[in-house]
Design an enzyme around this catalytic site. Structure first.
Site, PDB file in Angstrom:
ATOM      1  N   HIS A 215       0.819  -1.220   0.000  1.00  0.00           N
ATOM      2  CA  HIS A 215       0.000   0.000   0.000  1.00  0.00           C
ATOM      3  C   HIS A 215       0.852   1.270   0.000  1.00  0.00           C
ATOM      4  O   HIS A 215       0.348   2.361  -0.277  1.00  0.00           O
ATOM      5  CB  HIS A 215      -0.985   0.005   1.179  1.00  0.00           C
ATOM      6  CG  HIS A 215      -0.373   0.263   2.527  1.00  0.00           C
ATOM      7  ND1 HIS A 215      -0.100  -0.739   3.430  1.00  0.00           N
ATOM      8  CD2 HIS A 215      -0.007   1.417   3.136  1.00  0.00           C
ATOM      9  CE1 HIS A 215       0.403  -0.215   4.530  1.00  0.00           C
ATOM     10  NE2 HIS A 215       0.478   1.099   4.373  1.00  0.00           N
TER      11      HIS A 215
ATOM     12  N   ASP B  93      -0.004  -7.578   1.318  1.00  0.00           N
ATOM     13  CA  ASP B  93       0.491  -6.206   1.479  1.00  0.00           C
ATOM     14  C   ASP B  93       2.020  -6.147   1.470  1.00  0.00           C
ATOM     15  O   ASP B  93       2.638  -5.412   2.240  1.00  0.00           O
ATOM     16  CB  ASP B  93      -0.054  -5.585   2.767  1.00  0.00           C
ATOM     17  CG  ASP B  93       0.103  -4.059   2.789  1.00  0.00           C
ATOM     18  OD1 ASP B  93       0.206  -3.465   1.697  1.00  0.00           O
ATOM     19  OD2 ASP B  93       0.116  -3.483   3.895  1.00  0.00           O
TER      20      ASP B  93
ATOM     21  N   GLY C 215       3.629   6.550   8.127  1.00  0.00           N
ATOM     22  CA  GLY C 215       5.037   6.680   7.752  1.00  0.00           C
ATOM     23  C   GLY C 215       5.877   5.512   8.232  1.00  0.00           C
ATOM     24  O   GLY C 215       6.948   5.242   7.695  1.00  0.00           O
ATOM     25  N   ASN C 216       5.381   4.796   9.277  1.00  0.00           N
ATOM     26  CA  ASN C 216       6.061   3.590   9.750  1.00  0.00           C
ATOM     27  C   ASN C 216       5.800   2.381   8.849  1.00  0.00           C
ATOM     28  O   ASN C 216       6.528   1.387   8.913  1.00  0.00           O
ATOM     29  CB  ASN C 216       5.604   3.220  11.163  1.00  0.00           C
ATOM     30  CG  ASN C 216       6.397   3.914  12.255  1.00  0.00           C
ATOM     31  OD1 ASN C 216       5.856   4.722  13.005  1.00  0.00           O
ATOM     32  ND2 ASN C 216       7.673   3.598  12.351  1.00  0.00           N
ATOM     33  N   SER C 217       4.755   2.453   8.045  1.00  0.00           N
ATOM     34  CA  SER C 217       4.368   1.308   7.224  1.00  0.00           C
ATOM     35  C   SER C 217       5.532   0.827   6.368  1.00  0.00           C
ATOM     36  O   SER C 217       6.188   1.610   5.688  1.00  0.00           O
ATOM     37  CB  SER C 217       3.194   1.674   6.315  1.00  0.00           C
ATOM     38  OG  SER C 217       2.020   1.860   7.050  1.00  0.00           O
TER      39      SER C 217
ATOM     40  N   GLY D 109     -10.866 -25.170  -2.484  1.00  0.00           N
ATOM     41  CA  GLY D 109     -12.221 -25.039  -2.999  1.00  0.00           C
ATOM     42  C   GLY D 109     -13.268 -25.292  -1.934  1.00  0.00           C
ATOM     43  O   GLY D 109     -14.255 -26.008  -2.169  1.00  0.00           O
TER      44      GLY D 109
END
Length: 378
Positions: free
Chosen positions: A127, A157, A228-230, A286
């Site tokens: 992200h 992510d 900002g830490n992401s 499935g």
């Protein structure tokens, strides 16, 4: 004569002490504490008690910090302009004056990342770089590089970047499976753009499942994580990365003591597949599962509510072909316990499409095993 003098001295001393005590009491003094003798054994035990010290965060930060990077991105987003509305609408004049013109607008953002190999491979969150037309990586020595997005995987992510550099400092990879709840951890990143900021806390829980994040068993911590830490690393006390800081739970938009990190083993498997195949291949059976509570466990004759309860089976999927039915409880996958329903999707996704998996299930009050050929998640 000597005995009389001693007696007079003792009597005088007693009077003086009595006067002092009476005066102390009249002035509102507290009673004097009672003296207690300390035996030599107790004294030795007190001396021998080990001193409690905090972890050496400074050394971890000094060793791991140079491999943590600041990531800045820019891109364009389309703006709709003024919405269609009746000129008599009371908001018509407001939108006519203040709505941005239709077209494209430049969008900028920041995040964190870390170098996993000296030749310039960087991991961050998907992200952070998704939809970016330009990605720049800044090192702690102030050098900046234009980064290439090798690939990203939105379900986990994770994004893999590459910068043109050599002999870079890189992190050491740890084993999140060995991490224990209550252990100290440390995060380094760029909250609000403040580069190489260090925060610390403990592991609050493991294998957390979050809505719409079914492929990641998150590590929950109370480490201060902010915008900002992401994409920044989560270190253990050995200075090894065990997670990638990804999300926070917040009602204010800022840190509130509940943070989530992607286990590094999940991230490394994703980056390996992206670098080798350009995408991530995931296995599937499935079927869909639901949580098993105590009431359902009792009705199935299970001692405790563990496992994943099958509530639907794709008639054309591999599970149906293997004989899996709704109402079955999956207890183990390839010999590994399935503690709950949320644990099964990430376990199944790590299987190689085309391989055969062994399901241990509970049906009709007894256990049975079924081989299932793993399909690829489309």
């Amino acid at each position: 004569m000597h005995e009389e003098s001693t007696f007079k001295y003792a009597a005088t001393l007693a009077v003086v002490v009595a006067v002092l005590v009476a005066a102390y009491a009249m002035l509102g003094g507290n009673p004097l504490p009672t003296a207690h003798a300390v035996s030599p054994a107790n004294s030795a035990a007190a001396v021998a008690a080990p001193a409690q010290t905090l972890p050496d965060f400074a050394t971890i930060a000094a060793r791991g910090g140079p491999a943590v990077v600041n990531i800045s991105v820019s891109g364009t987003v389309k703006t709709a302009g003024m919405p269609q509305m009746d000129p008599d609408n009371p908001f018509f004049d407001f939108f006519r004056r203040f709505a941005p013109p239709a077209g494209e607008m430049i969008k900028r953002g920041q995040g964190s990342g870390f170098i996993v190999s000296p030749d310039g491979v960087v991991l961050t969150n998907a992200h952070v770089v998704a939809d970016a037309s330009e990605v720049n990586v800044k090192l702690t020595d102030k050098r900046e590089f234009r980064a290439k997005v090798v690939g990203l995987d939105k379900p986990t992510d994770i994004a893999v970047l590459k910068i043109d550099a050599r002999d870079l400092p890189s992190v050491r990879i740890g084993d999140p499976q060995r991490a224990r709840v209550g252990e100290w951890v440390l995060a380094i990143g760029s909250p609000f753009g403040f580069e190489n900021s260090v925060t610390a806390g403990i592991i609050s829980a493991k294998s957390r499942s979050l809505p719409d994040e079914g492929y990641v068993p998150f590590i929950q911590t109370d480490v201060a994580i902010n915008p900002g830490n992401s994409g920044g690393p989560l270190f253990n006390l050995d200075g090894e990365v065990i997670g990638i800081n990804s999300q926070i739970y917040s009602r204010s938009g800022g840190y509130q003591g509940v943070s989530f990190a992607i286990p590094i083993d999940v991230a490394m498997k994703v980056q390996s597949q992206i670098r080798e195949h350009g995408k991530v291949r995931r296995g599937r059976f499935g079927l869909t599962v639901q949580e098993l509570d105590q009431g359902l466990a009792d009705s199935f004759g299970l001692a405790k509510p563990t496992g994943a309860l099958v509530n639907a089976v794709d008639p054309d999927g591999p599970a149906a072909k293997a004989g899996v039915r709704p109402g079955d409880v999956i207890l183990k996958l390839n010999g590994k316990d399935v503690p709950n329903s949320s644990a099964l999707p990430p376990m199944a996704s790590e299987l190689t499409p085309g391989s055969t998996a062994k399901l241990e299930m509970w049906r009709g009050g007894k256990k049975l095993e079924l081989p299932v050929k793993v399909a690829e998640l489309g």
